[in-house]
Design a protein around this motif. Structure first.
Motif, PDB file in Angstrom:
ATOM      1  N   GLU A 163       0.823  -1.207   0.000  1.00  0.00           N
ATOM      2  CA  GLU A 163       0.000   0.000   0.000  1.00  0.00           C
ATOM      3  C   GLU A 163       0.859   1.260   0.000  1.00  0.00           C
ATOM      4  O   GLU A 163       0.383   2.338  -0.372  1.00  0.00           O
ATOM      5  N   LEU A 166       3.351   3.640  -4.702  1.00  0.00           N
ATOM      6  CA  LEU A 166       2.491   4.312  -5.667  1.00  0.00           C
ATOM      7  C   LEU A 166       3.229   4.381  -7.001  1.00  0.00           C
ATOM      8  O   LEU A 166       4.235   5.086  -7.125  1.00  0.00           O
ATOM      9  N   SER A 170       0.091   7.461 -10.258  1.00  0.00           N
ATOM     10  CA  SER A 170      -1.049   6.905  -9.532  1.00  0.00           C
ATOM     11  C   SER A 170      -1.299   7.687  -8.252  1.00  0.00           C
ATOM     12  O   SER A 170      -0.371   8.108  -7.572  1.00  0.00           O
ATOM     13  N   GLU A 171      -2.570   7.876  -7.925  1.00  0.00           N
ATOM     14  CA  GLU A 171      -2.940   8.533  -6.689  1.00  0.00           C
ATOM     15  C   GLU A 171      -3.230   7.526  -5.587  1.00  0.00           C
ATOM     16  O   GLU A 171      -3.231   7.879  -4.411  1.00  0.00           O
ATOM     17  N   GLU A 172      -3.504   6.279  -5.966  1.00  0.00           N
ATOM     18  CA  GLU A 172      -3.804   5.242  -4.998  1.00  0.00           C
ATOM     19  C   GLU A 172      -2.994   3.999  -5.324  1.00  0.00           C
ATOM     20  O   GLU A 172      -2.640   3.760  -6.482  1.00  0.00           O
ATOM     21  N   LYS A 176      -3.036  -3.926  -1.952  1.00  0.00           N
ATOM     22  CA  LYS A 176      -2.782  -3.866  -0.520  1.00  0.00           C
ATOM     23  C   LYS A 176      -2.335  -5.238  -0.059  1.00  0.00           C
ATOM     24  O   LYS A 176      -2.748  -6.256  -0.611  1.00  0.00           O
ATOM     25  N   ARG A 213      -6.918  -3.408  -6.343  1.00  0.00           N
ATOM     26  CA  ARG A 213      -7.699  -2.262  -6.776  1.00  0.00           C
ATOM     27  C   ARG A 213      -8.267  -2.508  -8.169  1.00  0.00           C
ATOM     28  O   ARG A 213      -7.706  -3.251  -8.974  1.00  0.00           O
TER      29      ARG A 213
END
Length: 289
Positions: A163, A166, A170-172, A176, A213
């Protein structure tokens, strides 16, 4: 590249001491002490160096503007090369500590390394640090008695927090979970890049559990329409029950033996190669119900 070096030197007979050493190159800094005892048959070096920030991008031919291929490529694995002949004349012990070492876009924190050279055999046992909250331990050996050193590497990473990573733009995070990885490799070369480009060995990694994601499925080009909606606005991720990757390395090419991501709704399997000489990925991922 451009650098600055300052310090004090004192010589007493066969012994030389360097103190208050301070060096900078690009955004990297190093400070510490060194001594040379030339009273025996082989000079003995004792070095202690510390750094706040050391970027591998500030070392090597690319940083110096002398890239022989003229491609201006900045490698993840540094091309900064050792000079084997210089290390054959002396024996040495050295310690190195850094608050942060940047390996490409990856920061490795609280790095510590113990290095020794004995009649041309260099060993780093161990090198430790933390990457994305995970612990890193490496053991490295290089035979510098030849101009094309034979090298071996054992690297272990535990509890790397995916997590925290990045990808560029990418913002997220795409995934995970906690990653466990191990690398066993042998090769030749005077730099990390040359070693990786010639390596034989294995790379294995597991993610015992986590989440994937929606963006990862989209980037992988997985056609999930046939198995119904997995991701929506309120649930932009799906649980991962297990992820396993196993690669066999030969002459710098990593070939996937096992590449599986088992999620709650879809089984993702992969195949392909990673080319360490060009650091290029050639992987195919497919989703199955």
């Amino acid at each position: 590249g451009r650098y600055r070096l300052a310090g004090k030197v004192a010589r007493r007979g066969p012994k030389t001491q360097f103190t208050d050493l301070k060096a900078s190159s690009g955004q990297s800094d190093v400070h510490g002490t060194a001594s040379i005892d030339g009273s025996g048959d082989r000079p003995k070096l004792d070095i202690e160096l510390n750094s706040e920030v050391l970027r591998l991008a500030d070392l090597g031919l690319h940083a110096a503007g002398r890239d022989p291929d003229g491609r201006g490529k900045q490698w993840l694995m540094s091309d900064a090369a050792l000079n084997p002949r210089a290390w054959r004349r002396d024996d040495a012990v050295a310690s190195f500590r850094a608050r942060r070492v940047d390996v490409g876009p990856i920061p490795v924190l609280n790095v510590a390394a113990a290095l020794a050279v004995d009649h041309g055999i260099l060993s780093v046992t161990p090198l430790t640090g933390h990457v994305f909250d995970g612990a890193l331990t490496a053991h490295l050996k290089a035979d510098l008695t030849t101009d094309d050193p034979a090298d071996s590497l054992e690297l272990k990473i535990s509890d790397l927090n995916l997590e925290r990573y990045l990808p560029h733009g990418s913002e997220e995070p795409l995934m995970k979970g906690l990653l466990l990885a191990r690398v066993l490799a042998k090769g030749h070369g005077r730099s990390l890049h040359a070693f990786a480009s010639s390596a034989d060995g294995t790379l294995s990694a597991t993610v015992p559990h986590g989440a994937i994601r929606a963006a990862l499925a989209e980037r992988a080009g997985l056609d999930l329409r046939a198995i119904g909606p997995i991701f929506d606005k309120h649930a932009p991720e799906t649980p991962v029950r297990c992820g396993v990757a196993g690669f066999q390395a030969h002459d710098g090419m990593l070939t996937a033996q096992t590449l599986v991501l088992d999620t709650e709704h879809v089984l993702i399997v992969g195949e392909g190669n990673i080319h360490m000489d060009s650091e290029a990925l050639d992987l195919t991922l497919r989703g199955h119900p």
